[in-house]
Design an enzyme around this catalytic site. Structure first.
Site, PDB file in Angstrom:
ATOM      1  N   LYS A 180       0.834  -1.212   0.000  1.00 28.76           N
ATOM      2  CA  LYS A 180       0.000   0.000   0.000  1.00 28.76           C
ATOM      3  C   LYS A 180       0.867   1.259   0.000  1.00 28.76           C
ATOM      4  CE  LYS A 180      -4.119  -1.299   2.647  1.00 28.76           C
ATOM      5  NZ  LYS A 180      -4.947  -0.831   3.767  1.00 28.76           N
ATOM      6  N   ASP A 235      -8.980   1.419   4.728  1.00 28.00           N
ATOM      7  CA  ASP A 235      -9.256   0.017   4.980  1.00 28.00           C
ATOM      8  C   ASP A 235      -9.748  -0.546   3.654  1.00 28.00           C
ATOM      9  OD1 ASP A 235      -8.945  -2.005   6.923  1.00 28.00           O
ATOM     10  OD2 ASP A 235     -11.105  -2.262   6.946  1.00 28.00           O
ATOM     11  N   GLU A 271      -6.238  -1.583  16.624  1.00 24.52           N
ATOM     12  CA  GLU A 271      -6.890  -2.826  16.226  1.00 24.52           C
ATOM     13  C   GLU A 271      -8.015  -2.541  15.229  1.00 24.52           C
ATOM     14  OE1 GLU A 271      -8.800  -6.673  18.316  1.00 24.52           O
ATOM     15  OE2 GLU A 271      -8.086  -5.097  19.672  1.00 24.52           O
ATOM     16  N   LYS A 311      -1.514  -0.647 -12.560  1.00 23.78           N
ATOM     17  CA  LYS A 311      -2.492  -0.937 -11.499  1.00 23.78           C
ATOM     18  C   LYS A 311      -3.082   0.374 -10.972  1.00 23.78           C
ATOM     19  CE  LYS A 311      -3.185  -3.045  -6.971  1.00 23.78           C
ATOM     20  NZ  LYS A 311      -2.601  -3.647  -5.773  1.00 23.78           N
TER      21      LYS A 311
HETATM   22  P1  IMP Z   1      -6.009  -3.641   5.536  1.00 23.70           P
HETATM   23  O1  IMP Z   1      -4.551  -3.302   5.648  1.00 23.70           O
HETATM   24  O2  IMP Z   1      -6.698  -3.965   6.766  1.00 23.70           O
HETATM   25  O3  IMP Z   1      -6.736  -2.618   4.705  1.00 23.70           O
HETATM   26  O4  IMP Z   1      -6.046  -5.025   4.777  1.00 23.70           O
HETATM   27  C1  IMP Z   1      -6.066  -5.061   3.458  1.00 23.70           C
HETATM   28  C2  IMP Z   1      -5.908  -6.495   2.997  1.00 23.70           C
HETATM   29  O5  IMP Z   1      -6.772  -6.648   1.863  1.00 23.70           O
HETATM   30  C3  IMP Z   1      -4.501  -6.720   2.493  1.00 23.70           C
HETATM   31  O6  IMP Z   1      -3.694  -7.335   3.456  1.00 23.70           O
HETATM   32  C4  IMP Z   1      -4.727  -7.607   1.276  1.00 23.70           C
HETATM   33  O7  IMP Z   1      -4.833  -8.945   1.681  1.00 23.70           O
HETATM   34  C5  IMP Z   1      -6.081  -7.153   0.764  1.00 23.70           C
HETATM   35  N1  IMP Z   1      -5.936  -6.065  -0.238  1.00 23.70           N
HETATM   36  C6  IMP Z   1      -6.308  -4.766  -0.121  1.00 23.70           C
HETATM   37  N2  IMP Z   1      -6.000  -4.068  -1.212  1.00 23.70           N
HETATM   38  C7  IMP Z   1      -5.392  -4.945  -2.043  1.00 23.70           C
HETATM   39  C8  IMP Z   1      -4.822  -4.821  -3.346  1.00 23.70           C
HETATM   40  O8  IMP Z   1      -4.752  -3.749  -3.959  1.00 23.70           O
HETATM   41  N3  IMP Z   1      -4.330  -5.943  -3.857  1.00 23.70           N
HETATM   42  C9  IMP Z   1      -4.362  -7.144  -3.232  1.00 23.70           C
HETATM   43  N4  IMP Z   1      -4.846  -7.317  -2.017  1.00 23.70           N
HETATM   44  C10 IMP Z   1      -5.371  -6.218  -1.420  1.00 23.70           C
END
Ligand code: IMP
Length: 211
Positions: free
Chosen positions: A15, A72, A43, A187
């Site tokens: 990210k 998120d 959390e 992307k």
């Molecule tokens: P967060 O950090 O709680 O938002 O978790 C996001 C999770 O969703 C990541 O660890 C990935 O598994 C998945 N995810 C979110 N955005 C992407 C993306 O652009 N590509 C692939 N997986 C994603």
């Protein structure tokens, strides 16, 4: 109002890479949690992407006392009633569909992908979408939020190692390759995160000038 820097509050390296590129043309210094001397754990225990992003924004902004951007995001698979959804990052470890081990020499992403492919084994409907909810929050002032979606389907086998998370098994609508085979620039033209960021930049351009 002059906002000259913003903290993108994430530790996810995939990210961070994408966000840094997405804000390259924007006149704001972008910091990430890697630039901060101290860190706090927040959390993600809410029931929606937006609530999780809001919670993170408030806690990080109150702690660091600077404007923050939080996101998120996750993958929703139609045949699995929207799972992994808010559990995307730790899908391997939740009870839904049975737990999956993280094997030696592999990442949590690999275990997540293995579980998802196992659950979709006999399913003909492989439709899915990525969701991104982004919150921009200035402590004790205001916050705004945006969202973006990327629609597509889940591949039969993983391909490509350019992205992160579920990228190797996600084929965007209109394409015949997985996101894992996309360069970051490519992307960033179509992704859920890019769409939500584009909306946010439009709002910030207006807000920060007229304040
Ligand atoms: P967060 O950090 O709680 O938002 O978790 C996001 C999770 O969703 C990541 O660890 C990935 O598994 C998945 N995810 C979110 N955005 C992407 C993306 O652009 N590509 C692939 N997986 C994603």
């Amino acid at each position: 109002m002059i906002v000259d820097k913003v903290l993108i509050a994430t530790k996810n390296k995939g990210k961070i890479r994408e966000f840094k590129k997405l804000f390259e043309d924007f006149d704001i210094k972008v910091l990430t949690l890697e630039d901060m001397p101290e860190s706090i754990e927040v959390e993600e225990d809410r029931q929606t992407f937006l609530e999780n992003a809001l919670k993170k924004a408030k806690e990080y902004a109150d702690f660091y006392k600077i404007p923050v951007i939080t996101e998120d995001a996750g993958l929703e698979v139609y045949a699995l009633n929207g799972y992994p959804g808010i559990y995307s990052a730790r899908f391997y470890s939740i009870d839904f569909g049975g737990k999956e081990e993280v094997r030696e020499n592999e990442t949590k992403d690999n275990a997540n992908i293995r579980k998802l492919l196992r659950l979709l084994k006999d399913k003909t409907n492989r439709k899915a979408r990525f969701v991104s909810n982004i919150v921009f929050y200035i402590p004790e002032k205001y916050g705004v939020w945006t969202e973006g979606y990327l629609y597509g389907k889940i591949a039969e086998v993983p391909k490509g190692d350019k992205g992160f998370g579920y990228d190797p098994i996600f084929i965007p609508e209109g394409y015949s390759k997985t996101l894992g085979e996309f360069d970051i620039e490519e992307k960033n033209k179509i992704s859920h995160r890019a769409k939500a960021t584009y909306q946010l930049k439009k709002i910030l351009n207006k807000l920060l000038k007229n304040d």
